[in-house]
Design a protein around this motif. Structure first.
Motif, mmCIF file in Angstrom:
data_model
loop_
_atom_site.group_PDB
_atom_site.id
_atom_site.type_symbol
_atom_site.label_atom_id
_atom_site.label_comp_id
_atom_site.label_asym_id
_atom_site.label_seq_id
_atom_site.Cartn_x
_atom_site.Cartn_y
_atom_site.Cartn_z
ATOM 1 N N MET A 1 0.745 -1.061 -0.141
ATOM 2 C CA MET A 1 0.071 0.129 0.086
ATOM 3 C C MET A 1 0.876 1.271 0.073
ATOM 4 S SD MET A 1 -3.037 0.958 -0.232
ATOM 5 C CE MET A 1 -4.200 2.524 -0.132
ATOM 6 N N HIS A 2 1.912 1.050 0.842
ATOM 7 C CA HIS A 2 2.827 2.340 0.580
ATOM 8 C C HIS A 2 3.193 2.800 -0.761
ATOM 9 C CE1 HIS A 2 6.939 4.094 1.687
ATOM 10 N NE2 HIS A 2 6.197 5.185 2.135
ATOM 11 N N ALA A 3 3.668 1.820 -1.567
ATOM 12 C CA ALA A 3 3.864 2.060 -2.753
ATOM 13 C C ALA A 3 3.163 2.856 -3.887
ATOM 14 C CB ALA A 3 4.541 0.829 -3.622
ATOM 15 N N TYR A 4 1.667 2.602 -3.443
ATOM 16 C CA TYR A 4 0.729 3.012 -4.176
ATOM 17 C C TYR A 4 0.599 4.439 -3.742
ATOM 18 C CZ TYR A 4 -0.492 -1.066 -6.891
ATOM 19 O OH TYR A 4 -0.385 -2.010 -7.652
ATOM 20 N N LEU A 5 0.647 4.668 -2.201
ATOM 21 C CA LEU A 5 0.705 6.072 -1.770
ATOM 22 C C LEU A 5 1.838 6.918 -2.500
ATOM 23 C CD1 LEU A 5 -0.403 8.224 0.071
ATOM 24 C CD2 LEU A 5 1.063 7.203 1.922
ATOM 25 N N LEU A 6 2.818 6.574 -2.684
ATOM 26 C CA LEU A 6 3.992 6.828 -3.394
ATOM 27 C C LEU A 6 3.718 7.269 -4.688
ATOM 28 C CD1 LEU A 6 7.057 5.356 -1.848
ATOM 29 C CD2 LEU A 6 6.383 7.628 -1.482
ATOM 30 N N LEU A 7 3.136 6.291 -5.437
ATOM 31 C CA LEU A 7 2.690 6.369 -6.874
ATOM 32 C C LEU A 7 1.574 7.650 -6.941
ATOM 33 C CD1 LEU A 7 2.858 5.437 -9.648
ATOM 34 C CD2 LEU A 7 1.060 3.730 -9.341
ATOM 35 N N PHE A 8 0.551 7.810 -5.856
ATOM 36 C CA PHE A 8 -0.340 8.760 -6.041
ATOM 37 C C PHE A 8 0.348 9.959 -5.911
ATOM 38 C CE2 PHE A 8 -3.043 11.503 -3.511
ATOM 39 C CZ PHE A 8 -4.205 11.786 -4.449
ATOM 40 N N VAL A 9 1.384 10.238 -4.895
ATOM 41 C CA VAL A 9 2.137 11.429 -4.741
ATOM 42 C C VAL A 9 2.696 11.874 -6.208
ATOM 43 C CG1 VAL A 9 4.240 12.633 -3.642
ATOM 44 C CG2 VAL A 9 2.273 11.224 -2.408
ATOM 45 N N ALA A 10 3.300 10.777 -6.925
ATOM 46 C CA ALA A 10 4.099 11.059 -8.118
ATOM 47 C C ALA A 10 3.201 11.495 -9.404
ATOM 48 C CB ALA A 10 4.473 9.554 -8.589
ATOM 49 N N ILE A 11 1.804 10.886 -9.216
ATOM 50 C CA ILE A 11 0.741 11.342 -10.314
ATOM 51 C C ILE A 11 0.463 12.904 -9.972
ATOM 52 C CG2 ILE A 11 -1.423 10.940 -10.886
ATOM 53 C CD1 ILE A 11 -1.003 8.036 -10.406
ATOM 54 N N ILE A 12 0.165 13.207 -8.668
ATOM 55 C CA ILE A 12 -0.362 14.509 -8.539
ATOM 56 C C ILE A 12 0.528 15.591 -8.636
ATOM 57 C CG2 ILE A 12 -1.137 15.919 -6.593
ATOM 58 C CD1 ILE A 12 -3.322 13.973 -7.698
ATOM 59 N N SER A 13 1.875 14.945 -8.189
ATOM 60 C CA SER A 13 3.239 16.026 -8.725
ATOM 61 C C SER A 13 3.470 16.204 -10.237
ATOM 62 C CB SER A 13 4.431 15.657 -8.088
ATOM 63 O OG SER A 13 4.277 15.452 -6.479
ATOM 64 N N GLU A 14 3.184 15.108 -11.024
ATOM 65 C CA GLU A 14 3.215 15.212 -12.509
ATOM 66 C C GLU A 14 2.054 16.139 -12.949
ATOM 67 O OE1 GLU A 14 2.563 14.375 -16.426
ATOM 68 O OE2 GLU A 14 1.571 13.458 -14.853
ATOM 69 N N VAL A 15 0.974 15.992 -12.565
ATOM 70 C CA VAL A 15 -0.041 16.657 -13.068
ATOM 71 C C VAL A 15 0.116 18.232 -12.712
ATOM 72 C CG1 VAL A 15 -2.691 17.233 -12.701
ATOM 73 C CG2 VAL A 15 -1.929 14.763 -13.024
ATOM 74 N N ILE A 16 0.597 18.564 -11.422
ATOM 75 C CA ILE A 16 0.836 19.925 -11.177
ATOM 76 C C ILE A 16 1.929 20.436 -11.945
ATOM 77 C CG2 ILE A 16 1.762 21.327 -9.241
ATOM 78 C CD1 ILE A 16 0.325 19.554 -7.314
ATOM 79 N N GLY A 17 2.895 19.743 -12.282
ATOM 80 C CA GLY A 17 4.134 20.124 -12.911
ATOM 81 C C GLY A 17 3.692 20.239 -14.287
ATOM 82 N N SER A 18 2.770 19.470 -14.757
ATOM 83 C CA SER A 18 2.448 19.605 -16.498
ATOM 84 C C SER A 18 1.487 20.596 -16.500
ATOM 85 C CB SER A 18 1.803 18.329 -16.770
ATOM 86 O OG SER A 18 2.604 17.331 -16.933
ATOM 87 N N SER A 19 0.461 20.872 -15.521
ATOM 88 C CA SER A 19 -0.390 21.923 -15.724
ATOM 89 C C SER A 19 0.329 23.431 -15.516
ATOM 90 C CB SER A 19 -1.577 21.802 -14.484
ATOM 91 O OG SER A 19 -2.132 20.549 -14.589
ATOM 92 N N LEU A 20 1.176 23.464 -14.934
ATOM 93 C CA LEU A 20 1.901 24.561 -14.573
ATOM 94 C C LEU A 20 2.858 25.150 -15.847
ATOM 95 C CD1 LEU A 20 2.910 24.879 -10.997
ATOM 96 C CD2 LEU A 20 1.246 26.073 -12.049
ATOM 97 N N LEU A 21 3.151 24.078 -16.729
ATOM 98 C CA LEU A 21 3.923 24.405 -18.023
ATOM 99 C C LEU A 21 3.176 25.485 -18.792
ATOM 100 C CD1 LEU A 21 4.998 20.872 -19.214
ATOM 101 C CD2 LEU A 21 6.450 22.845 -18.716
ATOM 102 N N LYS A 22 2.017 25.133 -18.975
ATOM 103 C CA LYS A 22 0.962 26.312 -19.724
ATOM 104 C C LYS A 22 1.227 27.725 -19.071
ATOM 105 C CE LYS A 22 -3.315 26.922 -21.882
ATOM 106 N NZ LYS A 22 -3.083 26.720 -23.368
ATOM 107 N N ALA A 23 0.848 27.783 -17.590
ATOM 108 C CA ALA A 23 1.055 29.119 -17.086
ATOM 109 C C ALA A 23 2.494 29.662 -17.044
ATOM 110 C CB ALA A 23 0.575 28.787 -15.558
ATOM 111 N N SER A 24 3.644 29.022 -17.155
ATOM 112 C CA SER A 24 4.757 29.408 -17.142
ATOM 113 C C SER A 24 5.088 30.381 -18.320
ATOM 114 C CB SER A 24 5.908 28.155 -17.021
ATOM 115 O OG SER A 24 6.005 27.553 -18.192
#
Length: 107
Positions: A1-24
């Motif tokens: 389960m810990h690995a899936y929590l880390l994967l969730f953090v990775a997904i949210i971080s990537e979505v934030i980074g990708s979404s901010l590309l447009k704003a940058s």
């Protein structure tokens, strides 16, 4: 389960980074640009930690597929990008692919 929590953090971080590309604005705006760098750094770090336990085929499929679908939703909701049946069909195919890779990885 810990690995899936880390994967969730990775997904949210990537979505934030990708979404901010447009704003940058092509890395011309400093705060969104810093957000892009932090988002991607966090995403790859959390993904690398999740891979200590999860198979790469399953983890990467979930990370890329869910990240793509969520980023598309951010584009539609925040950036007011259009939404039509072709986009919906594409999102359904992405999510279906993630599900099938997970079913295949369970054996």
């Amino acid at each position: 389960m810990h690995a899936y929590l880390l994967l969730f953090v990775a997904i949210i971080s990537e979505v934030i980074g990708s979404s901010l590309l447009k704003a940058s604005n092509g890395f011309k705006k400093i705060l969104p640009s810093i957000g892009v760098l932090i988002g991607y750094a966090g995403a790859f770090y959390a993904l690398s930690l999740s891979l200590k336990t999860l198979p790469i085929s399953v983890a990467y499929a979930i990370w890329a597929g869910v990240g793509t679908a969520l980023t598309a939703l951010v584009g539609i909701i925040i950036y007011k990008e259009g939404f039509n049946s072709k986009k919906l069909f594409g999102l359904v195919l992405i999510i279906s692919g993630v599900i099938f890779l997970n079913i295949g990885g369970a054996h």
